[in-house]
Design an enzyme around this catalytic site. Structure first.
Site, short mmCIF file in Angstrom:
data_model
loop_
_atom_site.label_atom_id
_atom_site.label_comp_id
_atom_site.label_asym_id
_atom_site.label_seq_id
_atom_site.Cartn_x
_atom_site.Cartn_y
_atom_site.Cartn_z
N PRO A 10 -0.60 0.62 -3.41
CG PRO A 10 0.52 -1.40 -3.34
CD PRO A 10 -0.29 -0.48 -2.50
NE ARG A 11 -3.49 5.40 -8.03
CZ ARG A 11 -2.42 6.19 -8.01
NH1 ARG A 11 -1.73 6.36 -6.88
NH2 ARG A 11 -2.01 6.79 -9.09
CD GLU B 282 -7.57 7.95 10.46
OE1 GLU B 282 -7.36 9.01 9.88
OE2 GLU B 282 -7.59 6.85 9.86
CG ASP C 133 -1.78 11.62 8.22
OD1 ASP C 133 -1.48 10.52 7.73
OD2 ASP C 133 -2.94 11.93 8.54
P1 IMP Z 1 -1.08 6.94 -1.20
O1 IMP Z 1 -1.30 5.69 -0.40
O2 IMP Z 1 0.36 7.22 -1.49
O3 IMP Z 1 -1.93 6.96 -2.44
O4 IMP Z 1 -1.53 8.17 -0.27
C1 IMP Z 1 -2.87 8.61 -0.17
C2 IMP Z 1 -3.72 7.59 0.56
O5 IMP Z 1 -3.31 7.47 1.93
C3 IMP Z 1 -5.19 7.99 0.66
O6 IMP Z 1 -5.90 7.63 -0.50
C4 IMP Z 1 -5.67 7.24 1.90
O7 IMP Z 1 -5.99 5.91 1.58
C5 IMP Z 1 -4.43 7.21 2.77
N1 IMP Z 1 -4.46 8.27 3.80
C6 IMP Z 1 -3.86 9.46 3.77
N2 IMP Z 1 -4.12 10.15 4.91
C7 IMP Z 1 -4.87 9.35 5.67
C8 IMP Z 1 -5.44 9.48 6.98
O8 IMP Z 1 -5.32 10.49 7.69
N3 IMP Z 1 -6.19 8.43 7.41
C9 IMP Z 1 -6.35 7.30 6.69
N4 IMP Z 1 -5.82 7.14 5.48
C10 IMP Z 1 -5.09 8.15 4.97
ZN ZN Z 2 -2.28 8.52 7.83
#
Ligand code: IMP
Ligand code: ZN
Length: 350
Positions: A106-107, A206, A287
């Site tokens: 959430p933003r 990771e 992912d």
């Molecule tokens: P959102 O949460 O829908 O905004 O998707 C993008 C966010 O997911 C990014 O800003 C990261 O915080 C997180 N994210 C996406 N891929 C990875 C990953 O491989 N490792 C850790 N965090 C990830």
């Molecule tokens: Zn992820």
């Protein structure tokens, strides 16, 4: 049936997909059009071509996290989020996915609060277009760079929404740049979420950080994501690997993501093999299918080609993944679908 077609037809569950990382090129174009039509600005022009991280991309893991800003500039209103959610669900459905746990952070934006952000995705999942049969659930993400107060605000919202929409909001997770922040900051909040009935999954290992991996495994999350640096050969140690082998914590495996971010040198050296041989539950996931230009069926195909799995073994992987979905009430529906497919395709589970 050739492998590619089989992987698409096989009913699958997606348990590790970040909404803003899953936006396809076509979804981003539609979101761009929506922004233009609504008189909203976005900052994608300079970066649009930089969103995808293909094999051999020279960016390191830290730089990979920059690309999400591009997607974020296209999901700044509840309407844009609804559109992004619907288009993404449709793509997963078209790829043979019958159940998905989409996750998102959430933003606050100039046009919505964090609360409105979560609500928009929940409502999008509850009110899908008529042709949509995919079952969709939400996992709310906490970014590792959040301080305790920010993470607490999100946890409180997740618990509140879980009470109102327990059939949609099923879990909470920790993600974001793994070199930032500390897992311990979030433990009391995750305990609260657990006690409120939410399931927990953690991006784990990771980067090389065996102490944190150990803390995460000892927390007993319902699942972990990636689990890369757990094996001694990949930056874990005997203790982290033994703990995983004993606890058998289910691992959301994201092959292409790990290879394209160079967390793993190539598909052949992916830890899938060791996890599989050790009997640790594996869930094949994408992912960020938009960023890594992949799909769930492509991940199954790559897995089969790399590790020499036959169709029955692929069906078994998908079947086993169903046991780890967070929404237990959907499990039977999904398993029935798979068992029907298995019978009609003369496959044999061990
Ligand atoms: P959102 O949460 O829908 O905004 O998707 C993008 C966010 O997911 C990014 O800003 C990261 O915080 C997180 N994210 C996406 N891929 C990875 C990953 O491989 N490792 C850790 N965090 C990830
Ligand atoms: Zn992820």
């Amino acid at each position: 049936m050739e492998l590619e077609a089989f992987c698409r037809k096989l009913p699958k569950v997606e348990l590790h997909a970040h909404l803003n990382g899953s936006l396809s090129h076509s979804t981003m174009l539609q979101l761009k059009r929506y922004h233009a039509d609504s008189g909203l600005t976005d900052n994608t022009d300079a970066f649009f071509d930089e969103f995808q991280i293909a094999a051999g991309d020279t960016r390191n893991l830290k730089q990979c996290f920059q690309v999400f800003r591009i997607a974020h500039s296209l999901t700044t209103t509840p309407e844009a989020l609804t559109l992004a959610t619907h288009l993404t669900l449709q793509e997963f459905q078209d790829d043979g996915c019958c159940y998905i746990e989409l996750r998102s952070t959430p933003r606050d934006t100039p046009h919505m609060t964090k609360k409105q952000y979560i609500e928009a995705i929940i409502l999008a999942m509850l009110h899908t277009p008529a042709n949509m049969t995919i079952i969709s659930r939400l996992i709310v993400s906490i970014d590792r760079r959040f301080n305790f107060a920010e993470a607490q605000e999100i946890t409180d919202l997740v618990i509140e929404f879980h009470k109102l929409y327990s059939s949609v909001v099923v879990g909470i997770e920790i993600s974001g740049d793994p070199s930032v922040g500390k897992f311990q900051t979030f433990v009391p909040l995750l305990e609260n979420a657990k006690n409120a009935g939410l399931k927990v999954t953690l991006h784990c290992g990771e980067v090389c950080n065996p102490d944190e991996v150990q803390e995460m495994l000892d927390f007993n999350p319902n699942r972990i994501g990636h689990g890369t640096c757990i094996l001694p050969r990949l930056g874990g140690n005997d203790a982290t690997w033994n703990t995983l082998c004993i606890k058998k914590t289910p691992v959301e495996v994201c092959l292409t993501s790990n290879v394209n971010t160079k967390s793993i040198a190539n598909y052949e050296s992916h830890h899938f093999k060791e996890l599989f041989d050790a009997g640790i539950p594996i869930i094949i996931c994408t992912d960020d299918k938009g960023v890594f230009a992949t799909s769930l069926s492509q991940e199954y195909r790559l897995c089969a080609e790399t590790f020499k799995l036959d169709n029955s073994q692929l069906a078994q992987l998908s079947h086993r993944a169903c046991l780890y979905i967070f929404d237990e009430t959907s499990r039977k529906t999904v398993l029935d679908k798979l068992e029907h497919f298995i019978t009609h395709n003369d496959l044999h589970l061990q």
